[in-house]
Design a protein around this motif. Structure first.
Motif, short mmCIF file in Angstrom:
data_model
loop_
_atom_site.label_atom_id
_atom_site.label_comp_id
_atom_site.label_asym_id
_atom_site.label_seq_id
_atom_site.Cartn_x
_atom_site.Cartn_y
_atom_site.Cartn_z
N PHE A 193 -7.32 9.36 11.58
CA PHE A 193 -7.82 8.14 12.31
C PHE A 193 -7.87 6.83 11.84
N THR A 194 -9.01 6.56 10.85
CA THR A 194 -8.98 5.34 10.03
C THR A 194 -8.68 5.30 8.62
N ASP A 244 -9.49 -1.99 -5.02
CA ASP A 244 -9.40 -3.05 -3.99
C ASP A 244 -10.15 -2.61 -2.70
N PRO A 245 -10.64 -3.38 -1.85
CA PRO A 245 -11.53 -2.86 -0.52
C PRO A 245 -10.54 -2.07 -0.09
N GLY A 246 -11.31 -1.04 0.80
CA GLY A 246 -10.78 -0.03 1.72
C GLY A 246 -9.47 1.06 1.08
N VAL A 251 -5.95 5.01 1.69
CA VAL A 251 -6.14 3.68 2.42
C VAL A 251 -7.00 3.72 3.53
N GLY A 252 -7.91 2.97 3.78
CA GLY A 252 -8.86 2.82 4.82
C GLY A 252 -8.48 1.76 5.70
N LYS A 291 0.93 -1.24 -0.16
CA LYS A 291 -0.09 0.02 0.04
C LYS A 291 0.94 1.13 0.18
N ILE A 292 2.06 1.16 0.60
CA ILE A 292 3.09 2.29 0.71
C ILE A 292 3.45 2.38 -0.71
N GLN A 293 3.96 1.47 -1.38
CA GLN A 293 4.33 1.43 -2.78
C GLN A 293 3.42 2.23 -3.71
N LYS A 294 2.09 1.54 -3.45
CA LYS A 294 1.06 1.98 -4.36
C LYS A 294 0.75 3.60 -4.20
#
Length: 370
Positions: free
Chosen positions: A163-164, A354-356, A181-182, A133-136
Motif C-alpha cells: 500500500f504505502t 532520507d525521509p521516508g 521506500v515509504g 530510489k529504484i537504483q538505491k
C-alpha cells in the motif's frame, strides 16, 4: 526501409538494448536487434526471453520497415565511428547497408518474422517511483542475493508492495538486506521476485533522474522511463519468510566510522582463515578491536578503532567479506552496529536516512572456534 540517424544517438540506445543479448542464445535470431521504423521513430528491441529491452529514438525516414540486424557487428561498427549522421538502408533480400562519411558497410540481416514477440502489458497493476530510489534499492540489495539455483527465489530480489511502502529485499541465508521506500499512495499489496540480471540492466539504464512507471502482472514486470522499457520475467517461486530472522531486540549498539571500519576490515581480512573469512570484533565502551588469525599458517593481525558502544563488553565473529560488501554500498559517514548476543545476527543501519526511507542490513555471526 531507409533512414538517417545521428551515430552517437544510435549508439546510446544500442548500448542500452545490448544488455539483453546473451552470447549463446537459445535461438540464433536472439543475437540480433530488431529495428522497426514507423513514422520517423526507430524502435529497437532485444531479448534473451528472460529480459526484453525496447528503446526508441527519432530518425529521419524515407521509408518505414522492419528488420533483424546482428547485434555484434552493428554495435562494433557504430562504436568505431566518430559522431556523424549515418544512413541505414535495407533491400528486399534483408541486406543492410550503412553509409557513413568514410564509406559503406554491408551486412546480412534476418527476417523480423522469426524474432520473439515481446510480452504484452495485460492485466497489470501500476505504480510510479523515482529512478534514484529504484537504483538505491537495487544497489543496496543485489550483492546479497544467492547464486544457488536450488534456492531459486533467493537468486532474485523480492519487491514487496504494501500500500504505502515498497520493500526491496535480498538474502542468501548468511546476509539479508531490506530497503524500504515509504510515502507511496497505492492500493496494491503484492510480492514479486525479479531476477538480478534484469534489475542490473534497469539500474544501468537509469542514467538520468526521472519517474519510472512500474507495472506488473503474474508473469512479468515492466519498467518504463524516457524512451525505454525493460521487461523482466518474474521468478515463479515462494520467497522465504524473511522477517522471522530479523532480531527485534538489539539492546547493544556501536556507532563506528564506516570508512575506517571498512579499511581496517580489508587489511585484517588478509590474515583471516580463507575458508571462514572470520574476523573477531571485540567491543568495549570506547573502542573496537578487530582481529583475525589463520592457525594453519600462523598468520594473525589486530587493529583498534574508536567507537562508542553502549552495553557490556562483547566479542563476536563475522565473515569479513560479508561485512565489507555491506559497508561498501552504504554511503553514510557513520553506521550503527546493533547486537544482542554473540550467537545472534548483527544489524547494520545508517545513522542518518532520507525521509521516508529505511535501510537494514543483517549479517549472521561466524561462531568462535570455527
Amino acid at each position: 526501409m531507409r533512414f538517417e540517424v545521428s551515430s552517437s544517438e544510435l549508439l546510446k540506445q544500442l548500448n542500452i538494448a545490448s544488455g539483453a543479448i546473451n552470447s549463446n542464445p537459445v535461438l540464433p535470431i536472439m543475437e540480433d536487434f530488431l529495428f522497426d521504423v514507423q513514422n520517423n521513430v526507430l524502435t529497437i528491441t532485444s531479448t534473451n526471453l528472460e529480459t526484453t529491452i525496447i528503446t526508441q529514438l527519432a530518425v529521419t525516414a524515407d521509408e518505414d520497415g522492419i528488420i533483424a540486424i546482428p547485434a555484434k557487428i552493428l554495435l562494433e561498427t557504430i562504436k568505431a565511428l566518430p559522431e556523424q549522421p549515418i544512413t541505414l538502408s535495407v533491400d528486399e533480400n534483408n541486406s543492410v547497408k550503412i553509409l557513413s562519411s568514410f564509406g559503406v558497410y554491408k551486412l546480412s540481416g534476418d527476417s523480423a518474422e522469426d524474432f520473439p514477440t515481446p510480452p504484452e502489458e495485460d492485466d497489470v497493476e501500476t505504480l510510479s517511483l523515482n529512478s534514484k530510489k529504484i537504483q538505491k534499492g537495487i544497489v543496496n540489495t543485489i550483492f546479497a542475493t544467492s547464486s544457488d539455483e536450488l534456492r531459486l527465489a533467493m537468486t532474485g530480489i523480492l519487491i514487496q508492495i504494501d500500500f504505502t511502502k515498497l520493500h526491496f529485499v535480498a538474502t542468501d541465508a548468511h546476509k539479508l538486506v531490506k530497503y524500504t521506500v515509504g510515502n507511496l499512495s497505492t492500493d496494491i499489496a503484492r510480492s514479486l521476485i525479479v531476477p538480478k540480471k534484469g534489475l542490473n540492466l534497469v539500474k544501468n539504464a537509469l542514467s538520468e533522474e526521472c519517474d519510472v512507471v512500474i507495472s506488473f502482472n503474474k508473469a512479468n514486470i515492466f519498467f518504463s522511463f524516457g524512451r525505454t522499457k525493460i521487461v523482466c520475467r518474474l521468478i515463479d517461486a515462494k520467497y522465504p519468510e524473511y522477517n522471522a530472522v530479523i532480531p527485534v531486540e538489539n539492546p547493544f549498539e556501536a556507532i563506528i566510522n564506516r570508512k575506517d571500519f571498512l579499511n581496517s576490515l580489508r587489511r585484517i581480512a588478509i590474515y583471516a582463515n580463507k575458508s571462514t573469512n572470520q574476523v573477531i570484533l571485540n567491543l568495549t565502551e570506547r573502542s573496537m578491536t578487530i582481529s583475525a588469525q589463520d592457525l594453519d599458517f600462523s598468520n594473525e593481525a589486530t587493529e583498534q578503532l574508536n567507537c562508542s558502544f553502549s552495553g557490556d563488553a562483547m566479542t563476536i565473529g563475522f565473515n569479513a567479506k560479508f561485512l565489507g560488501e555491506m559497508l561498501s554500498v552504504l554511503e553514510n559517514d557513520d553506521i550503527r552496529l546493533q547486537l544482542s548476543t554473540p550467537s545472534r545476527a548483527g544489524l547494520i543501519v545508517p545513522t542518518e536516512e532520507d525521509p521516508g526511507e529505511a535501510l537494514l542490513m543483517l549479517v549472521m555471526p561466524v561462531m568462535m572456534g570455527n
